[in-house]
Design an enzyme around this catalytic site. Sequence first.
Site, mmCIF file in Angstrom:
data_model
loop_
_atom_site.group_PDB
_atom_site.id
_atom_site.type_symbol
_atom_site.label_atom_id
_atom_site.label_comp_id
_atom_site.label_asym_id
_atom_site.label_seq_id
_atom_site.Cartn_x
_atom_site.Cartn_y
_atom_site.Cartn_z
ATOM 1 N N ASN A 1 -7.701 1.566 9.619
ATOM 2 C CA ASN A 1 -6.617 1.730 10.196
ATOM 3 C C ASN A 1 -6.951 1.624 11.819
ATOM 4 O OD1 ASN A 1 -5.525 2.012 7.825
ATOM 5 N ND2 ASN A 1 -5.112 4.399 7.818
ATOM 6 N N GLU B 1 -8.069 8.320 6.083
ATOM 7 C CA GLU B 1 -8.342 8.779 7.161
ATOM 8 C C GLU B 1 -8.788 10.188 7.196
ATOM 9 O OE1 GLU B 1 -4.829 8.701 10.087
ATOM 10 O OE2 GLU B 1 -5.112 6.292 9.930
ATOM 11 N N GLU C 1 -3.471 -0.016 7.826
ATOM 12 C CA GLU C 1 -2.593 0.414 8.808
ATOM 13 C C GLU C 1 -2.670 -0.323 10.290
ATOM 14 O OE1 GLU C 1 -1.590 4.326 9.076
ATOM 15 O OE2 GLU C 1 -1.854 4.667 7.047
ATOM 16 N N ARG D 1 0.865 -1.231 -0.088
ATOM 17 C CA ARG D 1 0.014 0.054 -0.170
ATOM 18 C C ARG D 1 0.829 1.109 -0.131
ATOM 19 N NH1 ARG D 1 -2.748 2.873 4.647
ATOM 20 N NH2 ARG D 1 -4.229 4.499 3.624
ATOM 21 N N TYR E 1 -5.063 1.791 15.537
ATOM 22 C CA TYR E 1 -3.844 2.039 16.402
ATOM 23 C C TYR E 1 -4.071 1.741 18.069
ATOM 24 C CZ TYR E 1 -1.119 3.499 12.643
ATOM 25 O OH TYR E 1 -0.571 3.599 11.422
ATOM 26 N N HIS F 1 -2.958 10.750 0.569
ATOM 27 C CA HIS F 1 -2.774 10.654 1.978
ATOM 28 C C HIS F 1 -2.156 12.008 2.383
ATOM 29 C CE1 HIS F 1 -1.292 7.413 4.847
ATOM 30 N NE2 HIS F 1 -1.138 8.703 5.338
HETATM 31 C C1 GBH Z 1 -1.936 7.304 10.610
HETATM 32 O O1 GBH Z 1 -2.532 8.111 11.491
HETATM 33 C C2 GBH Z 1 -1.475 7.822 9.525
HETATM 34 O O2 GBH Z 1 -2.510 7.298 8.390
HETATM 35 C C3 GBH Z 1 0.109 7.613 9.023
HETATM 36 O O3 GBH Z 1 0.415 8.506 8.003
HETATM 37 C C4 GBH Z 1 0.754 7.701 10.388
HETATM 38 O O4 GBH Z 1 1.964 7.949 9.990
HETATM 39 C C5 GBH Z 1 0.489 6.685 11.125
HETATM 40 O O5 GBH Z 1 -0.979 6.889 11.544
HETATM 41 C C6 GBH Z 1 1.358 6.843 12.644
HETATM 42 O O6 GBH Z 1 0.980 7.965 13.119
HETATM 43 O O7 GBH Z 1 -5.481 8.011 21.801
HETATM 44 O O8 GBH Z 1 -4.046 9.864 22.202
HETATM 45 O O9 GBH Z 1 -2.975 7.772 22.145
HETATM 46 C C7 GBH Z 1 -2.895 7.732 12.828
HETATM 47 C C8 GBH Z 1 -4.042 8.589 13.512
HETATM 48 C C9 GBH Z 1 -4.076 9.651 15.710
HETATM 49 C C10 GBH Z 1 -4.172 7.116 15.521
HETATM 50 C C11 GBH Z 1 -3.659 9.521 17.184
HETATM 51 C C12 GBH Z 1 -3.749 7.137 16.895
HETATM 52 C C13 GBH Z 1 -3.841 8.069 18.898
HETATM 53 C C14 GBH Z 1 -4.056 9.092 20.010
HETATM 54 N N1 GBH Z 1 -3.492 8.464 14.937
HETATM 55 N N2 GBH Z 1 -4.228 8.334 17.614
HETATM 56 S S1 GBH Z 1 -4.061 8.597 21.634
#
Ligand code: GBH
Length: 433
Positions: free
Chosen positions: A281, A158, A342, A69, A283, A113
């Site tokens: 995506n 996103e 992601e 990707r 996290y 992006h």
């Molecule tokens: C992605 O965004 C992007 O698509 C990518 O470009 C980037 O490099 C990658 O993630 C890593 O950052 O709850 O305070 O702990 C992710 C967006 C926003 C996801 C903040 C996680 C956590 C904040 N992120 N969020 S917190």
Amino acid sequence: MFLWGTATASYQIEGAVAEDGRGVSIWDTFTREPGRVRDGDTGDVACDHYHRWPEDLALMSDLGVNSYRFSIAWPRIQPDGRGEANPAGLDFYDRLTDALCEKGIAAAATLFHWDLPQALEDEGGWLNRDTSYRFAEYAAVVADRLADRIPMWITLNEPFIHMVYGYALGSHAPGRTLVLDALPAAHHQLLGHGLAVRELRARGAGKVLITNNCTPVWPASADPADLAAADAYDTLHNRLFNDPVLLGKYPDLSAYGVSLDCVRNGDLDLIGAPLDGLGVNYYNPTRIAAPTDEGLPFSDAGVTGYPVTAFGWPVVPDGLRELLTGLKARYGDALPPVYITENGCSQPDDAGPGETVDDQARIAYLDGHITAVEQAAAEGVDVRGYYVWSLLDNFEWAEGYSQRFGLVHVDFATGTRTPKASYHWLGQRIARG
Ligand code: GBH
């Protein structure tokens, strides 16, 4: 076939910002404004992928992924965001696509992006409805050249983060601080998505998806005020972007004092056109409490009691299982196959020169999340792919080069790539299936 991949984005890896006719993007502008990005870092050189891409493809081939990707930089294709294509820009992605085909790695191309041509930002960016039409025109230009060889297309990455960080809070380009008045940037991105889907379909593009960043929302307590706030957050973060593309309608926002009065007749028919998949995506989960100030209908209570990444983000692998089964429960048959476009974590670079980065925390992170995907699949969710963010350490937006997400270490002084322990681990994990 399950897709195992790595993910990257143009501005974060390419560099070569002034080469072969590339126009200026909002990130070129933003990174030059003092105080915006940590240490004044820019993407001017980044991983120099624009020149070193054959090496990066070889790394992926050796890793054993069957998909990659990447994103296409709009300002390379249309330097001013409109009109005639820049042939040298298209040629770059054409070469990359052919090389992926030769290696048997399926291209998954993201059209946007976050690197909007600055010329369009000067006319209001995504606050301006015209940008949606420009995006569709750009999608058509790219598909004319590449639809025959790219099997998977992702319109937007996103849109929530781009709206919130770029237009509401100002921590990303274009750096605007409109808070809830940023909402038209959501609708115009989604309209651009819908218009682009039509252009992609007309050109016989393969699978077409959108990638939304989704988070399970945990209320801070059973107090009704916390429950209501969690519902508000879920609506504005997840449902605002998933409902229109999957159900053809926006959630009701009237309780939050905001309205989407920029929506016109017919827009939702375009936005709700069927997709071949939903890119997700993931996290971490989010814990939400009742508002503490007048501005927003919620406050972030912070997830506690879990390990955190170098970025301070909580590590909750089961949140991915919860998210996926939650999407299935909410959307049922309206949920298309899901691709995790992601997932990954940042970890400091603690190896000396010439040593392999022994990133055991990243291995544990990936292992836990891949297991969560398998559990969701066992619980009936149709998950068809998993892409690690990211192949390389790269330009991490407002954090510059200080947060490293790569399976492969990059020495930013020399450009040298060195696979980390996680790269070797993932290769074995993929081989195991
Ligand atoms: C992605 O965004 C992007 O698509 C990518 O470009 C980037 O490099 C990658 O993630 C890593 O950052 O709850 O305070 O702990 C992710 C967006 C926003 C996801 C903040 C996680 C956590 C904040 N992120 N969020 S917190």
